[in-house]
Design a protein around this motif. Structure first.
Motif, short mmCIF file in Angstrom:
data_model
loop_
_atom_site.label_atom_id
_atom_site.label_comp_id
_atom_site.label_asym_id
_atom_site.label_seq_id
_atom_site.Cartn_x
_atom_site.Cartn_y
_atom_site.Cartn_z
N VAL A 19 0.87 -1.30 -0.11
CA VAL A 19 0.00 0.04 0.04
C VAL A 19 0.80 1.13 0.04
O VAL A 19 0.46 2.25 -0.19
CB VAL A 19 -1.02 -0.09 1.17
N LEU A 23 1.64 6.05 -3.61
CA LEU A 23 0.72 6.79 -2.61
C LEU A 23 1.39 8.11 -2.58
O LEU A 23 2.56 8.34 -2.55
CB LEU A 23 0.57 6.34 -1.35
N ALA A 31 -4.57 4.92 3.72
CA ALA A 31 -4.18 3.79 3.25
C ALA A 31 -3.65 2.86 4.08
O ALA A 31 -4.06 1.63 4.11
CB ALA A 31 -3.58 3.97 1.92
N ARG A 34 -6.36 1.47 6.54
CA ARG A 34 -6.87 0.39 5.83
C ARG A 34 -6.09 -0.95 5.75
O ARG A 34 -6.90 -1.88 5.76
CB ARG A 34 -7.43 1.03 4.58
N PRO A 399 -4.75 -2.74 -7.27
CA PRO A 399 -5.50 -2.68 -5.99
C PRO A 399 -5.03 -3.66 -4.98
O PRO A 399 -4.82 -4.97 -5.60
CB PRO A 399 -6.91 -2.80 -6.52
N GLU A 404 -7.97 -0.74 -1.14
CA GLU A 404 -8.01 0.27 -2.05
C GLU A 404 -8.66 -0.12 -3.42
O GLU A 404 -8.64 -1.28 -3.87
CB GLU A 404 -6.62 0.87 -2.21
N ARG A 408 -11.15 -2.42 -2.99
CA ARG A 408 -11.57 -2.09 -1.40
C ARG A 408 -12.83 -2.62 -0.80
O ARG A 408 -12.63 -2.86 0.38
CB ARG A 408 -11.70 -0.61 -1.63
#
Length: 479
Positions: A19, A23, A31, A34, A399, A404, A408
């Motif tokens: 992740v 970004l 993120a 999550r 993803p 995400e 997600r």
């Protein structure tokens, strides 16, 4: 679990989920949160669901890199493969076969391979071309990265076309924005920045009143693919080399689109100029003279970031623009037909395009496209090959399950939850067609590339659930 062990485990999961890749500043915390929830290491008001000691292992010795990280960008982060042996093909097949595929109906094709060695561990109709839906975006993205390079940027210019005349020239930037991106939002070139630079240049020349032309001639051919049903008008904007916010009037997709993307972009630019003290007396379509001096320019983020954003959201609009850019990079006209030819030739040169495959667009909306599962796995393995670092965004843009993008809100039932944070994949969805292609880390530390293509499903929900469950089953594999 002690604080130090918790932190080490959290970092391990973030690296496994990938992740941190791609970004932008300000989005990391969300993120990361999550990702921790998805993996079970962070549970509000409760204990972690991952057993203590799961990630207790000696730290890896850092490997020096021959190429420094690009300024402002993290290095691509991929799940670390800790297993030295290739998994058992029988064990992998047992995992796949244990997930009931009958309820979804139709037929599926699939391949699973060891990402490191390329050894094929599972095949089911893997060489039979099938409708890939949006996994087509992997092909388009790979061709663009191969021909243009991951550092390539797209430009939007304003040129002087004569006394009191300027022209806004579209350069095929898929993410040109109508507003300055907010903190934490993906980076993008914007009309306000372009208007500010243009107004400054005009004032220096003593000009405060102009006529504005707009030139979107970089692309050619029909703006609407004739293979798309009219009902897809909320899924994709008529393709243009000049648009703002992808021509989405509500800012979301699916959603309403403008009919004249270039004209709307020019009118928005005129308003931005007027806010900066430049009066625009007329706006009309025009062709920029080849020798016209440039007044101002804005540039997109590097192509690798464009690809990551495109794959994360399964962005039809951006994929179709990239298809035209692939055509131009191959010294052809910027049309859909030329783009599909250029993608096929590029992938053939890379050794991942089978003779019986067909390509009808860049996004996967067209049902005429046919690609076998083994070709997608070959492409994913190529993107992981150290000899092809230019393709790495094909992997880093995928993803993360339960975290995400287009994955997600998936992997939510008991049979698929184990895949959250460990499976990365590009989704594909049309009526009766469901696909997932990507890579994952197994329980014993192996990385597997996979592609599952379901066609003619009689139960769309069951097909999507099967994809989640079968990839999660592989992530649990101690094979």
């Amino acid at each position: 679990m002690g604080l130090r062990r918790t932190v080490v485990a959290a970092v391990a999961v973030l690296a496994l989920a990938g992740v941190v890749t791609g970004l932008v500043s300000g989005a990391f915390a969300t993120a990361a949160s999550r990702g921790l929830h998805a993996s079970g290491l962070w549970v509000d008001g409760g204990a972690p669901t991952v057993a203590p000691g799961t990630f207790d292992q000696p730290p890896a010795t850092p490997t020096p890199s021959s190429s420094p990280s690009r300024a402002g960008l993290p290095r691509p982060v991929l799940p670390a493969a800790t297993a030295s042996r290739v998994p058992s093909a029988d064990a992998v097949a047992a995992r796949v076969d244990a997930v009931d595929a009958q309820e979804m109906g139709g037929r599926f094709s699939a391949e699973v391979a060891d990402l490191r060695t390329g050894e094929v561990l599972y095949r089911h109709r893997a060489g039979s071309p099938a409708i890939p839906a949006s996994t087509t975006k992997l092909l388009t993205s790979a061709a663009a990265l191969s021909l243009l390079g991951p550092e390539h940027v797209f430009t939007t210019d304003v040129v002087r076309a004569g006394a009191g005349r300027i022209v806004l020239v579209g350069g095929g930037d898929p993410y040109l924005a109508g507003r300055t991106p907010a903190d934490g939002a993906p980076a993008a070139a914007s009309l306000p920045a372009l208007a500010a630079a243009t107004a400054t240049a005009l004032r220096k020349a003593g000009t405060t009143e102009v006529t504005l032309g707009y030139d979107d001639s970089l692309f050619s051919g029909p703006a609407w693919n004739p293979r798309w049903p009219a009902g897809y008008a909320d899924q994709v904007t008529p393709v243009s080399a000049l648009w703002v916010d992808e021509g989405r009037t509500a800012g979301v997709s699916p959603g309403p689109r403008v009919e004249d993307p270039a004209g709307e972009a020019a009118r928005a630019f005129a308003k931005a100029l007027e806010k900066r003290g430049v009066e625009v007396t007329r706006t009309r379509e025009a062709e920029a003279p080849a020798s016209a001096p440039r007044l101002a320019r804005v540039t997109s983020p590097p192509l690798e970031q464009v690809v990551q954003r495109l794959l994360l959201a399964s962005d039809n609009d951006a994929a179709e623009v990239l298809l035209r850019q692939v055509a131009l990079a191959a010294d052809a006209e910027g049309s859909t037909a030329a783009g599909t030819r250029a993608v096929r030739r590029t992938l053939d040169r890379l050794g991942v395009w089978p003779d019986d495959a067909r390509l009808a667009d860049g996004s996967g909306l067209a049902r005429e496209t046919r690609v076998p599962a083994d070709a997608l796995v070959d492409l994913l393995r190529l993107a992981a090959d150290p000899d092809h670092p230019e393709l790495r965004a094909v992997l880093t843009g995928l993803p993360v399950a339960g975290v995400e993008g287009s994955l997600r809100h998936r992997y939510t039932d008991e049979a698929s939850r184990a895949g959250r944070g460990l499976v990365r994949g590009k989704t594909g969805t049309l009526t009766g067609v469901h696909a997932l292609a990507g890579y994952l880390r197994t329980q014993d530390g192996t990385q597997l590339a996979y592609a599952f293509l379901v066609n003619d499903a009689t139960d769309d929900y069951a097909a999507k659930l099967w994809l989640d469950r079968v990839s999660a089953a592989l992530s649990r594999c101690g094979c």
